[in-house]
Design a protein around this motif. Structure first.
Motif, PDB file in Angstrom:
ATOM      1  N   GLY A 286       1.594  -8.747  12.951  1.00  0.00           N
ATOM      2  CA  GLY A 286       0.643  -8.170  13.893  1.00  0.00           C
ATOM      3  C   GLY A 286       0.334  -9.038  15.092  1.00  0.00           C
ATOM      4  O   GLY A 286      -0.526  -8.697  15.908  1.00  0.00           O
ATOM      5  N   TYR A 287       1.027 -10.166  15.220  1.00  0.00           N
ATOM      6  CA  TYR A 287       0.792 -11.029  16.373  1.00  0.00           C
ATOM      7  C   TYR A 287       1.620 -10.538  17.547  1.00  0.00           C
ATOM      8  O   TYR A 287       2.739 -10.058  17.382  1.00  0.00           O
ATOM      9  CB  TYR A 287       1.131 -12.485  16.036  1.00  0.00           C
ATOM     10  N   ARG A 288       1.056 -10.678  18.711  1.00  0.00           N
ATOM     11  CA  ARG A 288       1.696 -10.245  19.948  1.00  0.00           C
ATOM     12  C   ARG A 288       2.886 -11.167  20.240  1.00  0.00           C
ATOM     13  O   ARG A 288       2.810 -12.368  20.036  1.00  0.00           O
ATOM     14  CB  ARG A 288       0.598 -10.325  21.011  1.00  0.00           C
ATOM     15  N   HIS A 289       3.964 -10.583  20.738  1.00  0.00           N
ATOM     16  CA  HIS A 289       5.170 -11.367  21.015  1.00  0.00           C
ATOM     17  C   HIS A 289       5.144 -11.931  22.432  1.00  0.00           C
ATOM     18  O   HIS A 289       5.007 -11.190  23.393  1.00  0.00           O
ATOM     19  CB  HIS A 289       6.420 -10.503  20.835  1.00  0.00           C
ATOM     20  N   VAL A 290       5.251 -13.225  22.524  1.00  0.00           N
ATOM     21  CA  VAL A 290       5.347 -13.916  23.812  1.00  0.00           C
ATOM     22  C   VAL A 290       6.527 -14.862  23.700  1.00  0.00           C
ATOM     23  O   VAL A 290       6.625 -15.617  22.744  1.00  0.00           O
ATOM     24  CB  VAL A 290       4.060 -14.701  24.134  1.00  0.00           C
ATOM     25  N   GLU A 291       7.416 -14.819  24.655  1.00  0.00           N
ATOM     26  CA  GLU A 291       8.639 -15.613  24.583  1.00  0.00           C
ATOM     27  C   GLU A 291       8.401 -17.122  24.499  1.00  0.00           C
ATOM     28  O   GLU A 291       8.784 -17.769  23.572  1.00  0.00           O
ATOM     29  CB  GLU A 291       9.534 -15.320  25.792  1.00  0.00           C
ATOM     30  N   ARG A 292       7.781 -17.666  25.503  1.00  0.00           N
ATOM     31  CA  ARG A 292       7.642 -19.126  25.574  1.00  0.00           C
ATOM     32  C   ARG A 292       6.170 -19.508  25.555  1.00  0.00           C
ATOM     33  O   ARG A 292       5.341 -18.856  26.155  1.00  0.00           O
ATOM     34  CB  ARG A 292       8.305 -19.661  26.834  1.00  0.00           C
ATOM     35  N   GLY A 293       5.895 -20.590  24.869  1.00  0.00           N
ATOM     36  CA  GLY A 293       4.550 -21.117  24.868  1.00  0.00           C
ATOM     37  C   GLY A 293       3.597 -20.451  23.896  1.00  0.00           C
ATOM     38  O   GLY A 293       2.417 -20.780  23.872  1.00  0.00           O
ATOM     39  N   TRP A 294       4.101 -19.514  23.096  1.00  0.00           N
ATOM     40  CA  TRP A 294       3.231 -18.781  22.181  1.00  0.00           C
ATOM     41  C   TRP A 294       2.579 -19.705  21.163  1.00  0.00           C
ATOM     42  O   TRP A 294       1.397 -19.586  20.873  1.00  0.00           O
ATOM     43  CB  TRP A 294       4.021 -17.674  21.470  1.00  0.00           C
ATOM     44  N   TRP A 295       3.344 -20.635  20.632  1.00  0.00           N
ATOM     45  CA  TRP A 295       2.800 -21.513  19.593  1.00  0.00           C
ATOM     46  C   TRP A 295       1.652 -22.367  20.094  1.00  0.00           C
ATOM     47  O   TRP A 295       0.786 -22.770  19.325  1.00  0.00           O
ATOM     48  CB  TRP A 295       3.903 -22.391  19.001  1.00  0.00           C
ATOM     49  N   GLU A 296       1.605 -22.658  21.394  1.00  0.00           N
ATOM     50  CA  GLU A 296       0.525 -23.473  21.951  1.00  0.00           C
ATOM     51  C   GLU A 296      -0.660 -22.614  22.413  1.00  0.00           C
ATOM     52  O   GLU A 296      -1.690 -23.142  22.789  1.00  0.00           O
ATOM     53  CB  GLU A 296       1.033 -24.318  23.128  1.00  0.00           C
ATOM     54  N   SER A 297      -0.504 -21.288  22.386  1.00  0.00           N
ATOM     55  CA  SER A 297      -1.574 -20.389  22.827  1.00  0.00           C
ATOM     56  C   SER A 297      -2.667 -20.292  21.763  1.00  0.00           C
ATOM     57  O   SER A 297      -2.489 -20.724  20.614  1.00  0.00           O
ATOM     58  CB  SER A 297      -1.006 -18.987  23.094  1.00  0.00           C
ATOM     59  N   GLY A 298      -3.790 -19.708  22.137  1.00  0.00           N
ATOM     60  CA  GLY A 298      -4.872 -19.497  21.185  1.00  0.00           C
ATOM     61  C   GLY A 298      -4.413 -18.667  19.998  1.00  0.00           C
ATOM     62  O   GLY A 298      -4.750 -18.955  18.842  1.00  0.00           O
ATOM     63  N   GLU A 299      -3.634 -17.637  20.283  1.00  0.00           N
ATOM     64  CA  GLU A 299      -3.113 -16.779  19.213  1.00  0.00           C
ATOM     65  C   GLU A 299      -2.170 -17.564  18.295  1.00  0.00           C
ATOM     66  O   GLU A 299      -2.231 -17.447  17.073  1.00  0.00           O
ATOM     67  CB  GLU A 299      -2.388 -15.576  19.815  1.00  0.00           C
ATOM     68  N   GLY A 300      -1.330 -18.372  18.903  1.00  0.00           N
ATOM     69  CA  GLY A 300      -0.423 -19.206  18.112  1.00  0.00           C
ATOM     70  C   GLY A 300      -1.179 -20.188  17.231  1.00  0.00           C
ATOM     71  O   GLY A 300      -0.818 -20.431  16.082  1.00  0.00           O
ATOM     72  N   MET A 301      -2.245 -20.753  17.775  1.00  0.00           N
ATOM     73  CA  MET A 301      -3.065 -21.699  17.005  1.00  0.00           C
ATOM     74  C   MET A 301      -3.770 -20.992  15.841  1.00  0.00           C
ATOM     75  O   MET A 301      -3.884 -21.537  14.751  1.00  0.00           O
ATOM     76  CB  MET A 301      -4.096 -22.380  17.902  1.00  0.00           C
ATOM     77  N   ARG A 302      -4.246 -19.755  16.078  1.00  0.00           N
ATOM     78  CA  ARG A 302      -4.873 -18.991  14.988  1.00  0.00           C
ATOM     79  C   ARG A 302      -3.860 -18.692  13.891  1.00  0.00           C
ATOM     80  O   ARG A 302      -4.168 -18.760  12.700  1.00  0.00           O
ATOM     81  CB  ARG A 302      -5.488 -17.699  15.528  1.00  0.00           C
ATOM     82  N   PHE A 303      -2.640 -18.377  14.302  1.00  0.00           N
ATOM     83  CA  PHE A 303      -1.586 -18.116  13.328  1.00  0.00           C
ATOM     84  C   PHE A 303      -1.262 -19.387  12.539  1.00  0.00           C
ATOM     85  O   PHE A 303      -1.039 -19.344  11.333  1.00  0.00           O
ATOM     86  CB  PHE A 303      -0.338 -17.567  14.023  1.00  0.00           C
ATOM     87  N   LEU A 304      -1.250 -20.525  13.209  1.00  0.00           N
ATOM     88  CA  LEU A 304      -1.003 -21.800  12.548  1.00  0.00           C
ATOM     89  C   LEU A 304      -2.070 -22.071  11.482  1.00  0.00           C
ATOM     90  O   LEU A 304      -1.754 -22.514  10.375  1.00  0.00           O
ATOM     91  CB  LEU A 304      -0.966 -22.929  13.578  1.00  0.00           C
ATOM     92  N   GLU A 305      -3.314 -21.769  11.815  1.00  0.00           N
ATOM     93  CA  GLU A 305      -4.397 -21.939  10.836  1.00  0.00           C
ATOM     94  C   GLU A 305      -4.192 -21.024   9.629  1.00  0.00           C
ATOM     95  O   GLU A 305      -4.407 -21.424   8.484  1.00  0.00           O
ATOM     96  CB  GLU A 305      -5.751 -21.672  11.495  1.00  0.00           C
ATOM     97  N   LYS A 306      -3.755 -19.792   9.891  1.00  0.00           N
ATOM     98  CA  LYS A 306      -3.474 -18.850   8.794  1.00  0.00           C
ATOM     99  C   LYS A 306      -2.348 -19.389   7.914  1.00  0.00           C
ATOM    100  O   LYS A 306      -2.411 -19.304   6.690  1.00  0.00           O
ATOM    101  CB  LYS A 306      -3.105 -17.482   9.364  1.00  0.00           C
TER     102      LYS A 306
END
Length: 150
Positions: free
Chosen positions: A8-28
């Motif tokens: 359910g995470y939005r797809h972003v090509e580059r920089g996604w892992w450093e985004s707020g969404e990427g960080m929330r996913f990392l916490e999950k």
């Protein structure tokens, strides 16, 4: 990344892992290892087919065969590259990078017992990329593979 989109995470090509969404996913991921286990299982299946190049932080430890290259760069150089790529400040990039790396290290230590960035035992070749550009890293990697593997 495809498995993150399935979650359910939005797809972003580059920089996604450093985004707020990427960080929330990392916490999950830190709370639930299923995502990492699914990714690693899929990569192991792909690797078993042979003649592939994988970009993975876990495969060097999980996959016993293959030629493994560690691309090293200082946190500062990586943050500089992220800042340029994602059009964010160096400070933001460095903070995101350090947070991501710290959390990822905990995840892999807990799941598999290895110390990412500290344990180089599975690697056949380590390349410091601080003073190299993308093309030079590719050229050197190709030369190493041609001369040592092929």
């Amino acid at each position: 990344m495809a498995l993150a989109v399935e979650e359910g995470y939005r797809h972003v090509e580059r920089g996604w892992w450093e985004s707020g969404e990427g960080m929330r996913f990392l916490e999950k991921r830190g709370r639930d290892p299923r995502f990492d286990q699914a990714v690693d299982k899929k990569l192991l299946r792909i690797a078993q087919q042979g003649n592939v190049v994988l970009d993975s932080w876990t495969m060097p430890w999980l996959l016993k065969k293959g030629f493994k290259i560690w691309l090293e760069a200082s946190a500062e150089k990586r943050a500089e590259r992220i800042a340029g790529r994602d059009k964010i400040s160096f400070k933001e990039a460095l903070e995101a990078l350090k947070r991501k790396e710290r959390q990822t290290k905990v995840i892999y230590k807990k799941m598999y017992g290895f110390s990412l960035g500290d344990d180089y035992a599975p690697f056949n070749f380590i390349l410091d990329t601080d003073i190299l550009n993308e093309g030079e890293v590719f050229q050197i990697s190709c030369m190493v593979l041609e001369n040592l593997v092929l």
